[in-house]
Design a protein around this motif. Structure first.
Motif, PDB file in Angstrom:
ATOM      1  N   LYS A 118      -3.857 -21.629 -42.242  1.00  0.00           N
ATOM      2  CA  LYS A 118      -3.878 -23.007 -43.379  1.00  0.00           C
ATOM      3  C   LYS A 118      -3.099 -24.090 -42.717  1.00  0.00           C
ATOM      4  CE  LYS A 118      -2.575 -24.129 -48.202  1.00  0.00           C
ATOM      5  NZ  LYS A 118      -1.450 -24.980 -48.014  1.00  0.00           N
ATOM      6  N   MET A 119      -1.942 -23.876 -42.094  1.00  0.00           N
ATOM      7  CA  MET A 119      -0.990 -24.774 -41.343  1.00  0.00           C
ATOM      8  C   MET A 119      -1.651 -25.585 -40.429  1.00  0.00           C
ATOM      9  SD  MET A 119       2.713 -24.285 -39.586  1.00  0.00           S
ATOM     10  CE  MET A 119       3.370 -23.448 -40.876  1.00  0.00           C
ATOM     11  N   ILE A 120      -2.424 -24.764 -39.530  1.00  0.00           N
ATOM     12  CA  ILE A 120      -3.190 -25.276 -38.308  1.00  0.00           C
ATOM     13  C   ILE A 120      -4.146 -26.168 -38.888  1.00  0.00           C
ATOM     14  CG2 ILE A 120      -5.001 -24.859 -36.583  1.00  0.00           C
ATOM     15  CD1 ILE A 120      -3.163 -22.183 -35.946  1.00  0.00           C
ATOM     16  N   GLN A 121      -5.103 -25.838 -39.861  1.00  0.00           N
ATOM     17  CA  GLN A 121      -6.205 -26.581 -40.451  1.00  0.00           C
ATOM     18  C   GLN A 121      -5.619 -27.912 -41.088  1.00  0.00           C
ATOM     19  OE1 GLN A 121      -9.088 -25.709 -39.603  1.00  0.00           O
ATOM     20  NE2 GLN A 121      -8.258 -24.055 -38.365  1.00  0.00           N
ATOM     21  N   GLU A 122      -4.579 -27.925 -41.806  1.00  0.00           N
ATOM     22  CA  GLU A 122      -4.044 -29.011 -42.397  1.00  0.00           C
ATOM     23  C   GLU A 122      -3.573 -30.119 -41.211  1.00  0.00           C
ATOM     24  OE1 GLU A 122      -0.961 -27.747 -44.786  1.00  0.00           O
ATOM     25  OE2 GLU A 122      -2.152 -27.071 -46.563  1.00  0.00           O
ATOM     26  N   ASN A 123      -2.988 -29.599 -40.231  1.00  0.00           N
ATOM     27  CA  ASN A 123      -2.459 -30.425 -39.024  1.00  0.00           C
ATOM     28  C   ASN A 123      -3.580 -30.913 -38.574  1.00  0.00           C
ATOM     29  OD1 ASN A 123       0.267 -30.580 -39.709  1.00  0.00           O
ATOM     30  ND2 ASN A 123       0.471 -28.462 -38.842  1.00  0.00           N
ATOM     31  N   LEU A 124      -4.767 -30.514 -38.072  1.00  0.00           N
ATOM     32  CA  LEU A 124      -5.870 -30.724 -37.339  1.00  0.00           C
ATOM     33  C   LEU A 124      -6.554 -32.041 -37.732  1.00  0.00           C
ATOM     34  CD1 LEU A 124      -7.786 -27.336 -36.369  1.00  0.00           C
ATOM     35  CD2 LEU A 124      -6.988 -29.022 -34.863  1.00  0.00           C
ATOM     36  N   TYR A 125      -6.344 -32.231 -39.264  1.00  0.00           N
ATOM     37  CA  TYR A 125      -6.925 -33.497 -39.787  1.00  0.00           C
ATOM     38  C   TYR A 125      -6.176 -34.519 -40.395  1.00  0.00           C
ATOM     39  CZ  TYR A 125     -11.162 -30.500 -39.256  1.00  0.00           C
ATOM     40  OH  TYR A 125     -12.109 -29.611 -38.779  1.00  0.00           O
ATOM     41  N   LYS A 126      -4.832 -34.233 -39.854  1.00  0.00           N
ATOM     42  CA  LYS A 126      -4.003 -35.460 -39.922  1.00  0.00           C
ATOM     43  C   LYS A 126      -4.521 -36.698 -38.968  1.00  0.00           C
ATOM     44  CE  LYS A 126       0.178 -33.081 -41.669  1.00  0.00           C
ATOM     45  NZ  LYS A 126       1.406 -32.481 -41.564  1.00  0.00           N
ATOM     46  N   ARG A 127      -4.182 -37.901 -39.719  1.00  0.00           N
ATOM     47  CA  ARG A 127      -4.428 -38.878 -38.828  1.00  0.00           C
ATOM     48  C   ARG A 127      -3.563 -39.313 -38.218  1.00  0.00           C
ATOM     49  NH1 ARG A 127      -9.706 -38.571 -38.967  1.00  0.00           N
ATOM     50  NH2 ARG A 127     -10.036 -40.785 -38.463  1.00  0.00           N
ATOM     51  N   ILE A 128      -3.950 -39.864 -36.753  1.00  0.00           N
ATOM     52  CA  ILE A 128      -3.287 -40.460 -35.944  1.00  0.00           C
ATOM     53  C   ILE A 128      -3.698 -41.769 -35.530  1.00  0.00           C
ATOM     54  CG2 ILE A 128      -2.420 -40.354 -33.364  1.00  0.00           C
ATOM     55  CD1 ILE A 128      -2.810 -37.257 -33.440  1.00  0.00           C
ATOM     56  N   VAL A 129      -2.828 -42.738 -35.740  1.00  0.00           N
ATOM     57  CA  VAL A 129      -3.062 -44.323 -35.493  1.00  0.00           C
ATOM     58  C   VAL A 129      -2.409 -44.879 -34.057  1.00  0.00           C
ATOM     59  CG1 VAL A 129      -2.984 -46.518 -36.372  1.00  0.00           C
ATOM     60  CG2 VAL A 129      -3.182 -44.791 -37.866  1.00  0.00           C
ATOM     61  N   VAL A 130      -3.237 -45.282 -33.318  1.00  0.00           N
ATOM     62  CA  VAL A 130      -2.827 -45.758 -32.003  1.00  0.00           C
ATOM     63  C   VAL A 130      -2.968 -47.274 -32.038  1.00  0.00           C
ATOM     64  CG1 VAL A 130      -3.233 -45.823 -29.368  1.00  0.00           C
ATOM     65  CG2 VAL A 130      -3.306 -43.552 -30.690  1.00  0.00           C
ATOM     66  N   ALA A 131      -2.048 -48.196 -31.931  1.00  0.00           N
ATOM     67  CA  ALA A 131      -2.164 -49.541 -31.621  1.00  0.00           C
ATOM     68  C   ALA A 131      -2.121 -50.044 -30.321  1.00  0.00           C
ATOM     69  CB  ALA A 131      -1.211 -50.108 -32.741  1.00  0.00           C
ATOM     70  N   ASP A 132      -2.855 -50.805 -29.570  1.00  0.00           N
ATOM     71  CA  ASP A 132      -2.845 -51.527 -28.204  1.00  0.00           C
ATOM     72  C   ASP A 132      -3.285 -53.052 -28.500  1.00  0.00           C
ATOM     73  OD1 ASP A 132      -2.434 -51.796 -25.702  1.00  0.00           O
ATOM     74  OD2 ASP A 132      -4.379 -50.501 -25.160  1.00  0.00           O
ATOM     75  N   ARG A 133      -2.863 -53.772 -27.368  1.00  0.00           N
ATOM     76  CA  ARG A 133      -3.224 -55.124 -27.438  1.00  0.00           C
ATOM     77  C   ARG A 133      -3.887 -55.623 -26.377  1.00  0.00           C
ATOM     78  NH1 ARG A 133      -1.440 -59.294 -30.383  1.00  0.00           N
ATOM     79  NH2 ARG A 133       0.358 -57.664 -31.734  1.00  0.00           N
ATOM     80  N   ASP A 134      -4.942 -56.456 -26.433  1.00  0.00           N
ATOM     81  CA  ASP A 134      -5.939 -56.999 -25.316  1.00  0.00           C
ATOM     82  C   ASP A 134      -5.744 -58.547 -25.643  1.00  0.00           C
ATOM     83  OD1 ASP A 134      -7.716 -57.645 -23.673  1.00  0.00           O
ATOM     84  OD2 ASP A 134      -9.361 -57.158 -24.708  1.00  0.00           O
ATOM     85  N   GLY A 135      -4.714 -59.109 -24.747  1.00  0.00           N
ATOM     86  CA  GLY A 135      -4.114 -60.589 -25.110  1.00  0.00           C
ATOM     87  C   GLY A 135      -3.780 -60.705 -26.220  1.00  0.00           C
ATOM     88  N   ASP A 136      -4.379 -61.763 -27.176  1.00  0.00           N
ATOM     89  CA  ASP A 136      -3.580 -61.803 -28.317  1.00  0.00           C
ATOM     90  C   ASP A 136      -4.245 -60.935 -29.563  1.00  0.00           C
ATOM     91  OD1 ASP A 136      -2.191 -63.949 -27.413  1.00  0.00           O
ATOM     92  OD2 ASP A 136      -3.634 -65.361 -27.690  1.00  0.00           O
TER      93      ASP A 136
END
Length: 333
Positions: free
Chosen positions: A283-301
């Motif tokens: 149950k712990m593994i399944q809950e963590n598998l579907y947690k959202r990860i947000v990655v921010a990057d910048r291309d110029g402005d």
């Protein structure tokens, strides 16, 4: 056939072979008949097994399949003995030659009824021998499970179920040789300790012995085809039945005992001290598998934001950083 007595006798002879060879045990010799690299100890164990299939030997009338070798078969034999002479070969070779004494290689044996289709649940007996310490574990259907020690003259005691998961912090086990397990271990997001022996059999055995709560080998079988070798899983099943434990095939999500037995194939598994423990971590593994990860990057402005689940990230990592087997760095001339 009294399988406990047979396994004790065979493993006792293998123990004698190990200590007669001494430090020469890890030397590499000619490959097996099927081209598998082997140590002098593996060669010695195979020779012993084949000798014991002779007319007056312990294994006469019993089919014998040893890893990397051609099988010995008897017409009408009721059972087959499957043997991995040295489970944990690489660590064994490194530790012997360097003088380091942290490796725990093992000889692992499973005995299976001869039928066209046999499941892991139908392994009738098994045994393992720690080739360094001389400790031996034996389990057979209806005969219970035993532990013995060479230094005590092979006196044996019955293995009784104990559970240590309520002591301080949990101990979990895995095989970090497999990339998928290194990428997914963080999904258990609570304080735990991890175990990984050179011998997979000894590592998994900690679960029915009550020393570890769970063993994991590939919780994402749709991402990776890695898993646990059949000779180790087959050998652990009688201990789960005779002492304690439950195993789940993570590909079928069914009990491992229903999965067809295979000696060399790989099966993704979770093995726990009981069903409740597996449910807790799953149950712990399944809950963590579907947690959202947000990655921010910048291309110029322009700011680029990418959002993925942990499951998607693991899949991308596994695909991008694949295991390069035997990619050892070249040694200097």
């Amino acid at each position: 056939m009294e399988f406990q007595r047979l396994l004790i006798d065979v493993l006792t002879k293998i123990h004698s072979t190990r200590f007669l060879l001494g430090d020469r045990a890890a030397e590499e010799v000619q490959p097996t008949a099927r081209g598998k690299r082997q140590s002098r100890l593996e060669e010695g164990i195979i020779s012993l097994l084949f000798m014991e299939t002779g007319e007056r030997g312990l294994l006469h009338g019993l089919n014998v399949v040893a890893e990397g070798n051609d099988p010995i078969k008897f017409p009408g034999a009721a059972h087959t003995m499957y043997v991995d002479p040295v489970d944990g070969t690489a660590g064994f070779a490194r530790s012997i030659e360097s003088g380091v004494e942290t490796s725990d290689p093992a000889t692992v044996i499973s005995i299976v009824s001869n039928r066209e289709v046999v499941t892991f649940g139908e392994v009738v007996a098994s045994g393992g021998l720690n080739l360094r310490s001389g400790q031996m574990w034996i389990a057979a259907d209806g005969e219970g499970a035993l532990v013995g020690q060479a230094q005590t003259g092979w006196t044996f005691a019955r293995i009784e179920p104990i559970r240590l998961y309520n002591r301080h912090s949990p101990l979990l086990a895995s095989e970090f040789y497999r990339l998928i397990n290194r990428l997914t271990m963080f999904l258990i997001n609570q304080p735990v300790e991890w175990s990984d022996f050179h011998s997979s059999f000894l590592n998994i055995l900690q679960v029915p012995l009550g020393k570890a709560d769970c063993f994991f080998n590939n919780v994402l079988p749709d991402v990776s085809n890695e898993g646990q070798r059949g000779h180790e899983l087959g050998a652990i099943m009688p201990f789960l039945k005779e002492v304690q434990g439950y195993a789940m095939d993570t590909h079928t999500m069914r009990p491992l005992e229903e999965t067809p037995f295979t000696f060399d194939g790989m099966t993704p598994v979770v093995i726990g001290v009981d069903k409740a423990t597996i449910r807790y971590y799953w149950k712990m593994i399944q809950e963590n598998l579907y947690k959202r990860i947000v990655v921010a990057d910048r291309d110029g402005d322009e700011e680029i934001i990418c959002e993925m689940s942990a499951r998607e990230v693991i899949g991308l990592l596994y695909k991008t950083i694949s295991t390069q087997r035997w990619s050892l760095r070249p040694l200097a001339e």
